[in-house]
Design a protein around this motif. Structure first.
Motif, PDB file in Angstrom:
ATOM      1  N   ILE A   1       0.863  -1.177   0.000  1.00 27.21           N
ATOM      2  CA  ILE A   1       0.000   0.000   0.000  1.00 27.21           C
ATOM      3  C   ILE A   1       0.900   1.229   0.000  1.00 27.21           C
ATOM      4  CG2 ILE A   1      -0.238  -0.036   2.525  1.00 27.21           C
ATOM      5  CD1 ILE A   1      -3.159   0.974   1.995  1.00 27.21           C
ATOM      6  N   GLY A   2       0.652   2.137  -0.920  1.00 34.46           N
ATOM      7  CA  GLY A   2       1.498   3.313  -1.044  1.00 34.46           C
ATOM      8  C   GLY A   2       0.680   4.592  -0.990  1.00 34.46           C
ATOM      9  N   VAL A   3       1.137   5.516  -0.177  1.00 33.10           N
ATOM     10  CA  VAL A   3       0.493   6.821  -0.053  1.00 33.10           C
ATOM     11  C   VAL A   3       1.545   7.886  -0.355  1.00 33.10           C
ATOM     12  CG1 VAL A   3      -0.760   8.404   1.460  1.00 33.10           C
ATOM     13  CG2 VAL A   3      -1.058   5.920   1.718  1.00 33.10           C
ATOM     14  N   ALA A   4       1.196   8.842  -1.197  1.00 33.44           N
ATOM     15  CA  ALA A   4       2.130   9.920  -1.509  1.00 33.44           C
ATOM     16  C   ALA A   4       2.600  10.578  -0.217  1.00 33.44           C
ATOM     17  CB  ALA A   4       1.446  10.945  -2.412  1.00 33.44           C
ATOM     18  N   PRO A   5       3.904  10.837  -0.085  1.00 31.15           N
ATOM     19  CA  PRO A   5       4.428  11.369   1.172  1.00 31.15           C
ATOM     20  C   PRO A   5       3.679  12.593   1.695  1.00 31.15           C
ATOM     21  CG  PRO A   5       6.238  10.698  -0.240  1.00 31.15           C
ATOM     22  CD  PRO A   5       4.987  10.531  -1.053  1.00 31.15           C
ATOM     23  N   ALA A   6       3.241  13.469   0.807  1.00 31.42           N
ATOM     24  CA  ALA A   6       2.548  14.685   1.248  1.00 31.42           C
ATOM     25  C   ALA A   6       1.166  14.402   1.821  1.00 31.42           C
ATOM     26  CB  ALA A   6       2.435  15.679   0.084  1.00 31.42           C
ATOM     27  N   HIS A   7       0.658  13.196   1.598  1.00 26.50           N
ATOM     28  CA  HIS A   7      -0.699  12.873   2.046  1.00 26.50           C
ATOM     29  C   HIS A   7      -0.728  11.758   3.087  1.00 26.50           C
ATOM     30  CE1 HIS A   7      -2.786  15.414  -0.905  1.00 26.50           C
ATOM     31  NE2 HIS A   7      -1.775  15.115  -1.707  1.00 26.50           N
ATOM     32  N   GLN A   8       0.434  11.383   3.595  1.00 27.31           N
ATOM     33  CA  GLN A   8       0.455  10.360   4.635  1.00 27.31           C
ATOM     34  C   GLN A   8      -0.116  10.927   5.931  1.00 27.31           C
ATOM     35  OE1 GLN A   8       4.471   8.783   4.715  1.00 27.31           O
ATOM     36  NE2 GLN A   8       4.309   8.025   2.618  1.00 27.31           N
ATOM     37  N   GLY A   9      -0.798  10.072   6.672  1.00 33.18           N
ATOM     38  CA  GLY A   9      -1.417  10.506   7.916  1.00 33.18           C
ATOM     39  C   GLY A   9      -2.815  11.055   7.752  1.00 33.18           C
ATOM     40  N   GLU A  10      -3.378  10.987   6.541  1.00 36.63           N
ATOM     41  CA  GLU A  10      -4.722  11.512   6.286  1.00 36.63           C
ATOM     42  C   GLU A  10      -5.800  10.427   6.300  1.00 36.63           C
ATOM     43  OE1 GLU A  10      -4.614  13.699   2.631  1.00 36.63           O
ATOM     44  OE2 GLU A  10      -3.092  15.125   3.334  1.00 36.63           O
ATOM     45  N   GLY A  11      -5.422   9.200   6.603  1.00 34.18           N
ATOM     46  CA  GLY A  11      -6.394   8.117   6.647  1.00 34.18           C
ATOM     47  C   GLY A  11      -6.649   7.444   5.316  1.00 34.18           C
ATOM     48  N   LEU A  12      -5.871   7.777   4.288  1.00 30.25           N
ATOM     49  CA  LEU A  12      -6.106   7.197   2.966  1.00 30.25           C
ATOM     50  C   LEU A  12      -5.782   5.710   2.953  1.00 30.25           C
ATOM     51  CD1 LEU A  12      -4.571  10.039   0.755  1.00 30.25           C
ATOM     52  CD2 LEU A  12      -6.980   9.664   1.319  1.00 30.25           C
ATOM     53  N   GLY A  13      -4.682   5.339   3.606  1.00 29.50           N
ATOM     54  CA  GLY A  13      -4.315   3.936   3.654  1.00 29.50           C
ATOM     55  C   GLY A  13      -5.379   3.103   4.341  1.00 29.50           C
ATOM     56  N   SER A  14      -5.866   3.592   5.461  1.00 33.22           N
ATOM     57  CA  SER A  14      -6.912   2.862   6.190  1.00 33.22           C
ATOM     58  C   SER A  14      -8.159   2.696   5.338  1.00 33.22           C
ATOM     59  CB  SER A  14      -7.267   3.600   7.482  1.00 33.22           C
ATOM     60  OG  SER A  14      -6.177   3.630   8.371  1.00 33.22           O
ATOM     61  N   ALA A  15      -8.528   3.756   4.606  1.00 36.61           N
ATOM     62  CA  ALA A  15      -9.720   3.686   3.764  1.00 36.61           C
ATOM     63  C   ALA A  15      -9.553   2.655   2.654  1.00 36.61           C
ATOM     64  CB  ALA A  15     -10.024   5.063   3.171  1.00 36.61           C
ATOM     65  N   LEU A  16      -8.363   2.617   2.041  1.00 32.63           N
ATOM     66  CA  LEU A  16      -8.122   1.647   0.977  1.00 32.63           C
ATOM     67  C   LEU A  16      -8.190   0.214   1.505  1.00 32.63           C
ATOM     68  CD1 LEU A  16      -5.190   3.354  -0.952  1.00 32.63           C
ATOM     69  CD2 LEU A  16      -7.363   2.653  -1.970  1.00 32.63           C
ATOM     70  N   VAL A  17      -7.589  -0.018   2.657  1.00 33.00           N
ATOM     71  CA  VAL A  17      -7.598  -1.376   3.210  1.00 33.00           C
ATOM     72  C   VAL A  17      -9.011  -1.776   3.616  1.00 33.00           C
ATOM     73  CG1 VAL A  17      -6.683  -2.886   5.007  1.00 33.00           C
ATOM     74  CG2 VAL A  17      -5.200  -1.163   3.966  1.00 33.00           C
TER      75      VAL A  17
END
Length: 209
Positions: A133-149
């Motif tokens: 799972i990869g999140v652009a560094p500028a957007h890490q910590g915004e909950g995007l990874g959790s939403a994708l999983v």
């Protein structure tokens, strides 16, 4: 606010490779595979491209609608037990060799990481495998990874499927624990390098999805 998620296609390949390359440049495992920082900057993307191509062909890649995060999934069948090694060991070894030859032929660690991950992978039950799972560094910590999983875990719960992953840092295990994953009782220790944390999640029933 919900996160828009869609399935990636061939036209998203460059986006996915770029996201993974940026997200994993400073990852401990990527640093072990490509120890020299400048060489990693110029070569790492080839490994991410190989992973992307495998999953585009055999699995599913989800991306956020704004293109800032992606998740690579494979549906893994249970081993049928018919082969001599009961788990596709020789096939996995061949795949590891091909990966090294296509990515960085003189780098044995490309082959070694592929072998180690294949050898540690549970084979007794069908499951969904979160490869990366990869999140652009500028957007890490915004909950995007959790939403994708969670997007795939909801389907796992509906279909009664477990899920599996290898966390590449102890910090990321905390995220996955919040999503219902538990440590699989052994670490995957890279020779003279960092460790990975295999994690397993049983499906949650009765959630009404």
């Amino acid at each position: 606010m919900g996160v828009g998620i869609r399935a990636a296609g061939e036209g998203d390949r460059e986006l996915v490779v770029r996201l993974l390359d940026e997200a994993f440049q400073d990852d401990p495992v990527s640093g072990w595979v490509f120890p020299e920082r400048e060489y990693r900057r110029t070569t790492h993307h080839r490994l991410m491209a190989a992973f992307t191509d495998i999953v585009l062909a055999e699995g599913r890649i989800d991306v956020t609608e704004d293109g800032t995060a992606c998740a690579l999934w494979l549906s893994m069948p249970a081993a049928d037990g018919d082969g001599p090694d009961d788990g596709g060991g020789s096939e996995d070894a061949d795949d590891a060799v091909r990966l090294r030859e296509s990515v960085d032929p003189a780098n044995p660690r490309v082959e070694e990481i592929a072998r180690l991950m294949a050898d540690s992978h549970p084979a007794d039950r069908a499951h969904e495998y979160l490869w990366m799972i990869g999140v652009a560094p500028a957007h890490q910590g915004e909950g995007l990874g959790s939403a994708l999983v969670q997007h795939v875990l909801d389907r796992c719960d509906r279909e009664g499927l477990p899920a599996y992953l290898e966390a590449s840092s102890e910090r990321s295990t905390k995220l996955y624990e919040r999503l219902g994953f538990t440590f699989a009782d052994h670490t995957l220790d890279l020779p003279d390098g960092p460790r990975m944390w295999p994690m397993w999640r049983e499906p949650v029933t009765g959630r009404g999805h």
